[in-house]
Design a protein around this motif. Structure first.
Motif, PDB file in Angstrom:
ATOM      1  N   ARG A   1       0.857  -1.180   0.000  1.00  0.00           N
ATOM      2  CA  ARG A   1       0.000   0.000   0.000  1.00  0.00           C
ATOM      3  C   ARG A   1       0.894   1.232   0.000  1.00  0.00           C
ATOM      4  O   ARG A   1       1.752   1.399   0.857  1.00  0.00           O
ATOM      5  CB  ARG A   1      -0.910   0.014   1.225  1.00  0.00           C
ATOM      6  CG  ARG A   1      -1.843   1.231   1.248  1.00  0.00           C
ATOM      7  CD  ARG A   1      -2.683   1.259   2.508  1.00  0.00           C
ATOM      8  NE  ARG A   1      -3.607   0.150   2.556  1.00  0.00           N
ATOM      9  CZ  ARG A   1      -4.832   0.173   2.037  1.00  0.00           C
ATOM     10  NH1 ARG A   1      -5.270   1.249   1.430  1.00  0.00           N
ATOM     11  NH2 ARG A   1      -5.615  -0.881   2.142  1.00  0.00           N
TER      12      ARG A   1
ATOM     13  N   TYR B   1      -3.456   3.684  -2.581  1.00  0.00           N
ATOM     14  CA  TYR B   1      -3.531   2.714  -3.685  1.00  0.00           C
ATOM     15  C   TYR B   1      -2.481   1.619  -3.513  1.00  0.00           C
ATOM     16  O   TYR B   1      -1.470   1.795  -2.848  1.00  0.00           O
ATOM     17  CB  TYR B   1      -3.330   3.416  -5.035  1.00  0.00           C
ATOM     18  CG  TYR B   1      -2.077   4.263  -5.080  1.00  0.00           C
ATOM     19  CD1 TYR B   1      -0.869   3.710  -5.471  1.00  0.00           C
ATOM     20  CD2 TYR B   1      -2.095   5.602  -4.710  1.00  0.00           C
ATOM     21  CE1 TYR B   1       0.293   4.461  -5.494  1.00  0.00           C
ATOM     22  CE2 TYR B   1      -0.942   6.361  -4.732  1.00  0.00           C
ATOM     23  CZ  TYR B   1       0.240   5.799  -5.123  1.00  0.00           C
ATOM     24  OH  TYR B   1       1.388   6.549  -5.124  1.00  0.00           O
ATOM     25  N   PRO B   2      -2.730   0.457  -4.160  1.00  0.00           N
ATOM     26  CA  PRO B   2      -1.762  -0.637  -4.076  1.00  0.00           C
ATOM     27  C   PRO B   2      -0.739  -0.568  -5.204  1.00  0.00           C
ATOM     28  O   PRO B   2      -0.976   0.036  -6.249  1.00  0.00           O
ATOM     29  CB  PRO B   2      -2.639  -1.883  -4.243  1.00  0.00           C
ATOM     30  CG  PRO B   2      -3.691  -1.430  -5.197  1.00  0.00           C
ATOM     31  CD  PRO B   2      -3.962   0.021  -4.825  1.00  0.00           C
TER      32      PRO B   2
ATOM     33  N   ILE C   1       0.510  -5.656   1.995  1.00  0.00           N
ATOM     34  CA  ILE C   1      -0.897  -5.975   2.210  1.00  0.00           C
ATOM     35  C   ILE C   1      -1.159  -7.370   1.660  1.00  0.00           C
ATOM     36  O   ILE C   1      -0.526  -7.806   0.706  1.00  0.00           O
ATOM     37  CB  ILE C   1      -1.851  -4.938   1.583  1.00  0.00           C
ATOM     38  CG1 ILE C   1      -1.579  -4.730   0.098  1.00  0.00           C
ATOM     39  CG2 ILE C   1      -1.782  -3.622   2.311  1.00  0.00           C
ATOM     40  CD1 ILE C   1      -2.515  -3.759  -0.586  1.00  0.00           C
TER      41      ILE C   1
ATOM     42  N   TRP D   1      -6.042  -6.855  -1.937  1.00  0.00           N
ATOM     43  CA  TRP D   1      -6.799  -5.639  -2.182  1.00  0.00           C
ATOM     44  C   TRP D   1      -8.254  -6.059  -2.236  1.00  0.00           C
ATOM     45  O   TRP D   1      -8.546  -7.252  -2.326  1.00  0.00           O
ATOM     46  CB  TRP D   1      -6.309  -5.025  -3.500  1.00  0.00           C
ATOM     47  CG  TRP D   1      -6.758  -3.618  -3.682  1.00  0.00           C
ATOM     48  CD1 TRP D   1      -7.654  -3.163  -4.593  1.00  0.00           C
ATOM     49  CD2 TRP D   1      -6.340  -2.469  -2.939  1.00  0.00           C
ATOM     50  NE1 TRP D   1      -7.829  -1.811  -4.463  1.00  0.00           N
ATOM     51  CE2 TRP D   1      -7.032  -1.368  -3.454  1.00  0.00           C
ATOM     52  CE3 TRP D   1      -5.478  -2.279  -1.874  1.00  0.00           C
ATOM     53  CZ2 TRP D   1      -6.869  -0.078  -2.950  1.00  0.00           C
ATOM     54  CZ3 TRP D   1      -5.308  -0.996  -1.375  1.00  0.00           C
ATOM     55  CH2 TRP D   1      -5.996   0.091  -1.912  1.00  0.00           C
TER      56      TRP D   1
END
Length: 136
Positions: A42, A46-47, A126, A129
């Motif tokens: 992250r 946004y990823p 992360i 998503w």
């Protein structure tokens, strides 16, 4: 020959840029669930995907889009992703070819993907998503 884009983040639908959403709806067709070898981080809201070279690699789930009008798609999508084809070293993301595997059957095919081009220390790992449901 079909040209595919693997999407895993905001391009799955609901990008904050209306022009991006219009281009995806008008010139891309959902080609199903897929995954690629990589990890997600992250960065701000946004990823970013970073390819994984472990054996076996971790997988990132997403969707394949079949690009129907590359000449209309790439300029808009590249700008949105911060990719400057003439200056990749100054780009936040770069567009690269990667092997994607269709899910669940595992068929491998080559697809474009936007890969994070910075230091991963700036982001947080992360696990996934939001769900890679249908695009658009």
């Amino acid at each position: 020959m079909n040209e595919y884009l693997f999407v895993y983040g905001t391009l799955l639908g609901g990008a904050p840029d209306p022009e991006v959403n219009r281009v995806v709806r008008s010139h891309c067709r959902d080609a199903g669930a897929a995954s690629v070898a990589g990890r997600l981080y992250r960065f701000d809201w946004y990823p970013g995907l970073v390819p994984d070279r472990e054996d076996p690699p971790r997988r990132v789930s997403g969707r394949l889009l079949r690009i129907q009008a590359p000449e209309r798609c790439w300029p808009v999508l590249d700008a949105y992703e911060g990719y400057r084809p003439g200056a990749p070293d100054k780009s936040e993301f770069v567009r690269r070819r990667i092997v994607a595997r269709r899910e669940p059957e595992g068929e491998a095919l080559e697809a474009w993907v936007y890969v994070y081009n910075g230091a991963t220390g700036a982001g947080r790992p992360i696990v996934s998503w939001p769900s890679p449901g249908r695009c658009g």
